[in-house]
Design a protein around this motif. Sequence first.
Motif, PDB file in Angstrom:
ATOM      1  N   LYS A 176       0.897  -1.183  -0.026  1.00  0.00           N
ATOM      2  CA  LYS A 176       0.109  -0.116   0.000  1.00  0.00           C
ATOM      3  C   LYS A 176       0.862   1.181  -0.025  1.00  0.00           C
ATOM      4  N   ASN A 177       0.449   2.412  -0.877  1.00  0.00           N
ATOM      5  CA  ASN A 177       1.246   3.583  -0.916  1.00  0.00           C
ATOM      6  C   ASN A 177       0.747   4.490  -0.165  1.00  0.00           C
ATOM      7  N   ASP A 178      -0.477   4.428   0.502  1.00  0.00           N
ATOM      8  CA  ASP A 178      -1.246   5.369   0.974  1.00  0.00           C
ATOM      9  C   ASP A 178      -1.378   5.654   2.581  1.00  0.00           C
ATOM     10  N   SER A 180      -0.552   6.653   6.508  1.00  0.00           N
ATOM     11  CA  SER A 180      -0.549   7.803   6.845  1.00  0.00           C
ATOM     12  C   SER A 180       0.445   7.796   8.009  1.00  0.00           C
ATOM     13  N   ASN A 257       7.146  -0.591   4.399  1.00  0.00           N
ATOM     14  CA  ASN A 257       6.485   0.600   4.689  1.00  0.00           C
ATOM     15  C   ASN A 257       6.887   1.126   6.207  1.00  0.00           C
ATOM     16  N   MET A 265       6.051   9.442   0.853  1.00  0.00           N
ATOM     17  CA  MET A 265       4.895   9.342   0.170  1.00  0.00           C
ATOM     18  C   MET A 265       3.812  10.092   0.626  1.00  0.00           C
ATOM     19  N   SER A 266       3.831  10.588   1.731  1.00  0.00           N
ATOM     20  CA  SER A 266       2.747  11.504   2.226  1.00  0.00           C
ATOM     21  C   SER A 266       3.131  12.758   2.065  1.00  0.00           C
ATOM     22  N   ARG A 273       6.950  12.546  -6.218  1.00  0.00           N
ATOM     23  CA  ARG A 273       5.661  11.855  -5.892  1.00  0.00           C
ATOM     24  C   ARG A 273       5.454  10.612  -6.956  1.00  0.00           C
ATOM     25  N   HIS A 277       5.431   6.574  -6.625  1.00  0.00           N
ATOM     26  CA  HIS A 277       4.340   5.582  -6.763  1.00  0.00           C
ATOM     27  C   HIS A 277       4.800   4.820  -7.851  1.00  0.00           C
TER      28      HIS A 277
END
Length: 346
Positions: A176-178, A180, A257, A265-266, A273, A277
Amino acid sequence: MPTALPKIFLKYRSLIDKALRTELSENSNPAPNVYQMLRYNMGWVDPSGIASDGKEGKALRPTLCLFACEAVGGISRQAIPTAVALELIHCFSLIHDDIQDKDEFRHHRPTLWTVWGVPKALTAGNILRIVADMALEKLHREGVASEISLQGVQMLTDAYLSMIEGQYLDLFYEGKNDISISQYLDMISRKTGALIRCSTTIGAFIGNQDEQAVASMAKFGMSLGYIFQIRDDILGVWGDEKNTGKPVGADIKRKKNSLPIVYAMSTTQGVDRQTLHDIYGGDDLSNDQVSIVLEIMARSKVLEYAKSLADLHAQEALNELSLMDIDLEARSEARELIHFLLERDH
């Protein structure tokens, strides 16, 4: 040269080592081959069972447990069963973690599963967790009251449930790349932080059941957990291979991660960016792609952010330390430990 261990580790090392070896001694268990695997995992023997000078872990968790017990006025000997249980549970988690992450080396030696295979390593890990439970049952032999022992068992059970929940989250977040920053911090507060926090909490509880003393040690341990994992994440990207046993950018190549990539990533925008990705959305990373990610992290000041976050938690640990009713020696040992966790290189 690698950063020297603080005196606090040397202070309790012989007590911890003797107790650990007793729990995993061949004489006290009917299945020597399994326990030989576990002794290898501890760094005591080679795969053939011959005594070796393999690098052992720092024993951070049992050290914290004994330190907390003494710092609040207790007798460290009474906390030995919990110290042993904490270290064995930690080691059990690493055996399974190495299998899940396909890590082939730990402390510069082949991991258990690479030597004996996944099925046997899984079984050995399960046995180690049960041995940990059995070690904890020895609290009453050290003169700890039954009601205190029972609460201690509950504390440790809650902690390693939280640890395994954190490991699940870590696996769930793979690919996962999202993720937080808050999700990441919640994950490490479980996976890494739970046992470290439990170490200071349960040690203080055995030494002195004063609610304020136990609460302060719990907060202190929570901060140490964050410092430890954040520094681990820094070393996983920028650590010296001679000290860590892993090449620079190792966690990037694994697409792990960890804090550096989660922050990158954030916060990155535009071309950087999109590049991140694209790289993380593909197959295995090449060395050139690792270099590109490192360049993006440098532009985004990821290392500076990670260090500042570790510093923040170190200050919180120091603030909690200042509120504790402990002697000067314990205060000095705790300060030295905080500095070590911030600066360690392995």
